[in-house]
Design an enzyme around this catalytic site. Structure first.
Site, PDB file in Angstrom:
ATOM      1  CG  HIS A   1       2.727   8.211  19.057  1.00 49.97           C
ATOM      2  ND1 HIS A   1       1.470   8.535  18.586  1.00 49.97           N
ATOM      3  CD2 HIS A   1       2.854   8.836  20.252  1.00 49.97           C
ATOM      4  CE1 HIS A   1       0.871   9.315  19.468  1.00 49.97           C
ATOM      5  NE2 HIS A   1       1.688   9.517  20.485  1.00 49.97           N
TER       6      HIS A   1
ATOM      7  CG  ASP B   1      -1.617   9.758  16.431  1.00 54.13           C
ATOM      8  OD1 ASP B   1      -1.037   9.593  17.525  1.00 54.13           O
ATOM      9  OD2 ASP B   1      -2.486   8.975  16.003  1.00 54.13           O
TER      10      ASP B   1
ATOM     11  NE  ARG C   1      26.320  24.677  34.206  1.00 49.26           N
ATOM     12  CZ  ARG C   1      26.983  25.084  35.276  1.00 49.26           C
ATOM     13  NH1 ARG C   1      27.786  24.248  35.914  1.00 49.26           N
ATOM     14  NH2 ARG C   1      26.851  26.321  35.714  1.00 49.26           N
TER      15      ARG C   1
ATOM     16  CE  LYS D   1       3.634  13.036  20.731  1.00 49.88           C
ATOM     17  NZ  LYS D   1       3.218  12.636  22.092  1.00 49.88           N
TER      18      LYS D   1
END
Length: 308
Positions: free
Chosen positions: A141, A180, A247, A162
């Site tokens: 998916h 999908d 970071r 998405k």
């Protein structure tokens, strides 16, 4: 969900426009094993299996071998191969005993194809196609695109955005593959993705519904498949605290995806941020790092030089 692909002779014939010279009514036979085989052991009388499940090829090597024998013996040897019931037999331009093969083929339901390619050319074309079709596939998916030429699959919870993000990226000039339901093949340590047939060419936009992609944005903005190099996981605000974000970004993060190690980025979805810009930046960073340049390393080096 993992599924096993199926392939029939008819698909190979249509894909490569092959010339079926015998038994064209039987091209609905299934090919169940990858590889195009040259039956050296079997021709020499060493029958290793009761049946052959992949394509058999006859070319110049087999022709040279048969030159030692009479037509009667050649016929017997070819008959033993046909008795093993391969799904398809291909012979090349340098196979000089095609007449005997075609005469024998009348008694069998095995389609025979004549090609102008060499065995090595077949391996690069037809066999690559067969390997892709018969490889283990997983239904994933997500939304698949090619961004700056790099295959990227966007993943995340339903409703994270998405599909909408895919539209933004396409409007910036990137290429859509599928939405999908994405079929992912693992071939030789690499992952390749394409849209599952039932959802191919469609995209679901929350609030608008289902749209035909090629009609809405143009067929030139689509490709059928792409190698997947990066997984980008979109994270909703509620999940941000549970993720440990890098970071400095000194190294490309990886994760096991369908038993393959692949580059992986978490991208927080925060109101006011241009997520499509961030994804483009992530792909640029990935391309720079894989080509040998690391922005974070250069930054840290400069900080250390200045003694900060």
């Amino acid at each position: 969900m993992e599924i096993r692909g199926k392939l029939f002779v008819s698909q190979v014939v249509r894909k490569f426009n092959l010339n079926v010279v015998a038994n064209s009514d039987y091209i609905d036979r299934e090919i169940s094993t990858t590889g195009i085989t040259r039956v050296g052991f079997e021709l020499a009388g060493e029958i290793l299996f009761k049946e052959i499940w992949n394509i058999v090829y006859f070319g110049s090597k087999e022709s040279n071998y048969f030159n030692k024998f009479s037509e009667t013996i050649i016929s017997k040897k070819l008959g033993k191969i046909l008795d093993l019931n391969p799904p398809l037999i291909i012979f090349g331009k340098n196979f000089k005993h095609a007449g005997i093969l075609l005469k024998l083929a009348e008694r069998y339901k095995i389609p025979i194809v004549e090609v102008k390619y060499s065995f090595y050319e077949l391996n690069f074309t037809i066999n690559s196609y067969i390997s892709q079709k018969l490889s283990h596939q997983s239904l994933v998916h997500g939304t698949l695109l090619s961004v700056f030429g790099i295959g990227v699959i966007l993943m995340g919870e339903s409703g994270v955005g998405k599909s909408e993000l895919a539209i933004e990226l396409v409007k910036k000039g990137h290429i859509f593959v599928g939405d999908d339901a994405i079929l992912v093949n693992r071939i030789g340590g690499n992952l390749y993705g394409r849209a599952e047939d039932s959802t191919k060419d469609f995209i679901e936009i929350r609030g608008l519904g289902i749209m035909n992609f090629s009609r809405s944005f143009g067929i030139e903005r689509m490709i059928e498949s792409t190698k997947i190099e990066i997984v980008i996981e979109l994270i909703k605000p509620a999940k941000h605290e549970k993720i440990k974000f890098e970071r400095f970004g000194r190294e490309i993060q990886h994760k096991e995806f369908l038993e393959t190690k692949i580059a992986h980025y978490y991208i927080p979805v925060i109101e006011g941020r241009s997520i499509s810009d961030i994804i483009e930046t992530a792909i640029t960073d990935y391309k720079l790092k894989t080509s040998g340049y690391n922005s974070a390393e250069e930054f840290i080096l400069q900080i250390n030089k200045k003694g900060i």
